[in-house]
Structures are given as structure tokens and as C-alpha cells.
Design an enzyme around this catalytic site. Sequence first.
Site, short mmCIF file in Angstrom:
data_model
loop_
_atom_site.label_atom_id
_atom_site.label_comp_id
_atom_site.label_asym_id
_atom_site.label_seq_id
_atom_site.Cartn_x
_atom_site.Cartn_y
_atom_site.Cartn_z
N ILE A 95 27.95 -2.04 -29.18
CA ILE A 95 28.26 -3.39 -29.66
C ILE A 95 27.08 -3.74 -30.56
O ILE A 95 25.97 -3.91 -30.08
CB ILE A 95 28.38 -4.45 -28.54
CG1 ILE A 95 29.58 -4.17 -27.64
CG2 ILE A 95 28.50 -5.85 -29.16
CD1 ILE A 95 29.74 -5.17 -26.50
N TYR A 96 27.33 -3.78 -31.86
CA TYR A 96 26.28 -4.09 -32.82
C TYR A 96 26.74 -5.25 -33.69
O TYR A 96 27.85 -5.24 -34.22
CB TYR A 96 25.93 -2.88 -33.69
CG TYR A 96 25.06 -1.90 -32.96
CD1 TYR A 96 23.68 -2.12 -32.87
CD2 TYR A 96 25.59 -0.78 -32.35
CE1 TYR A 96 22.87 -1.23 -32.18
CE2 TYR A 96 24.78 0.11 -31.66
CZ TYR A 96 23.42 -0.12 -31.59
OH TYR A 96 22.61 0.75 -30.91
N ASN A 134 15.24 -2.48 -25.51
CA ASN A 134 16.11 -3.44 -26.19
C ASN A 134 16.35 -4.62 -25.24
O ASN A 134 17.40 -4.76 -24.62
CB ASN A 134 17.43 -2.78 -26.60
CG ASN A 134 18.27 -3.66 -27.50
OD1 ASN A 134 18.04 -4.87 -27.60
ND2 ASN A 134 19.26 -3.07 -28.14
N TYR A 141 23.68 -7.89 -21.17
CA TYR A 141 24.49 -7.16 -20.18
C TYR A 141 24.22 -7.64 -18.76
O TYR A 141 25.16 -7.76 -17.96
CB TYR A 141 24.28 -5.66 -20.33
CG TYR A 141 24.86 -5.15 -21.63
CD1 TYR A 141 26.22 -5.31 -21.91
CD2 TYR A 141 24.06 -4.57 -22.60
CE1 TYR A 141 26.76 -4.88 -23.11
CE2 TYR A 141 24.60 -4.14 -23.81
CZ TYR A 141 25.95 -4.30 -24.05
OH TYR A 141 26.49 -3.88 -25.24
N LYS A 143 23.41 -10.69 -17.94
CA LYS A 143 24.11 -11.98 -17.89
C LYS A 143 25.60 -11.77 -17.62
O LYS A 143 26.25 -12.60 -16.96
CB LYS A 143 23.91 -12.73 -19.21
CG LYS A 143 24.65 -14.06 -19.31
CD LYS A 143 24.54 -14.65 -20.70
CE LYS A 143 25.63 -14.06 -21.54
NZ LYS A 143 25.88 -14.67 -22.81
#
Length: 179
Positions: A95-96, A134, A141, A143
Site C-alpha cells: 500500500i503506497y 517504517n 497497521y 492501529k
Amino acid sequence: MKISIEKVTTNDIPKLQEIGRSTFYEAFAGVNTEDDMKDYLEKSFSEEKLKTELNNRDSQFYFAMVDGNVVAYLKINSGEAQNEKIEDAIEIERIYVRQVFHGKKVAQALYQKAIDMACEQGAKWVWLGVWEENHRALRFYEKNGFKAFGKHAFWLGNDEQTDLLMKKELDHSNELKTL
């Protein structure tokens, strides 16, 4: 701001190359060497590699679109396409999001697309690998209910880095939503 999610096809390879290269560069150029970045971007986003991935029935790509522009993308894997073979699972490989869209719910929309697809396929787990440095992605993630369960090596050019493996058990009655 309206976010739409669109499936990527082989006709979209130039757009996928551009969003893939630009978002990865934005995220990691400041903490990696120019040579390692160049090597990774050339190999990972070559037309041949993307065409092979798009033609793999166990891999799917989606764009997040805002005002007709690609602002982010998602890659999910199942079955044999997973980087680690986990039974009854879907892998969120990428997911970018363009930096100017950070904090604007774009990643959450792509994440929800992955969860919806996992539920539709009857998966029990969603898992991913995220670079241990990161911190923004790790918070995202965590959360969303992911827990670390292991590690694996990720090569960026000649640099061996460590990805934390994270997973989330799905409760199909609570997870499935439509955008």
C-alpha cells in the site's frame, strides 16, 4: 475528497510503473543509497515484471483515484503468489500513497479494499511485511489491529533489510464493508 478504487489491468502498466516508482522513492530514498534505490526501482517496476504479476491470478493491483488521478496503489496476493505461504490468508504486499495524500484516508480506503477481498475469499488471516524502520506504516497497521509474528529479509539493491511480519485474524461479521 472522493476516493475511488479501480482494478489495474495490463493496459495500466505505465501508470503502475509511475505510481510505484514515485511512491517508493518518496518513502525510502532518504534512507537508502542512490544505487540501491535505482537497482530496486528498475527491477521491481520493469514492464516485464509488472506484466507477469498482473497476469498472475493470485495477485491483484488496485489504484486509488482522486479527481481522475492515480494517488496510491495496493497489491494483494493469495495462494502461491504470497511471499510467505500462509494457508487461509491474503497478503497485503503493498500500500503506497503519494506523500501529499498522507493522512487523507487514502491508505485506509486501500486497506479496506484488501480486507473486503479477503472476506469475500473466505480468508481467515490478512498478513504483510513492513520494514522495521517504517514507523508510519507500523503505526497504521497496529492501529488496524495487526500484530507482529515474525521477520524476514528484504533486499533493497545490495542492502539486506528486515521486514516485520504482521497478521490480523479476520472476523468476517465485523470486517466486511463496502466503499
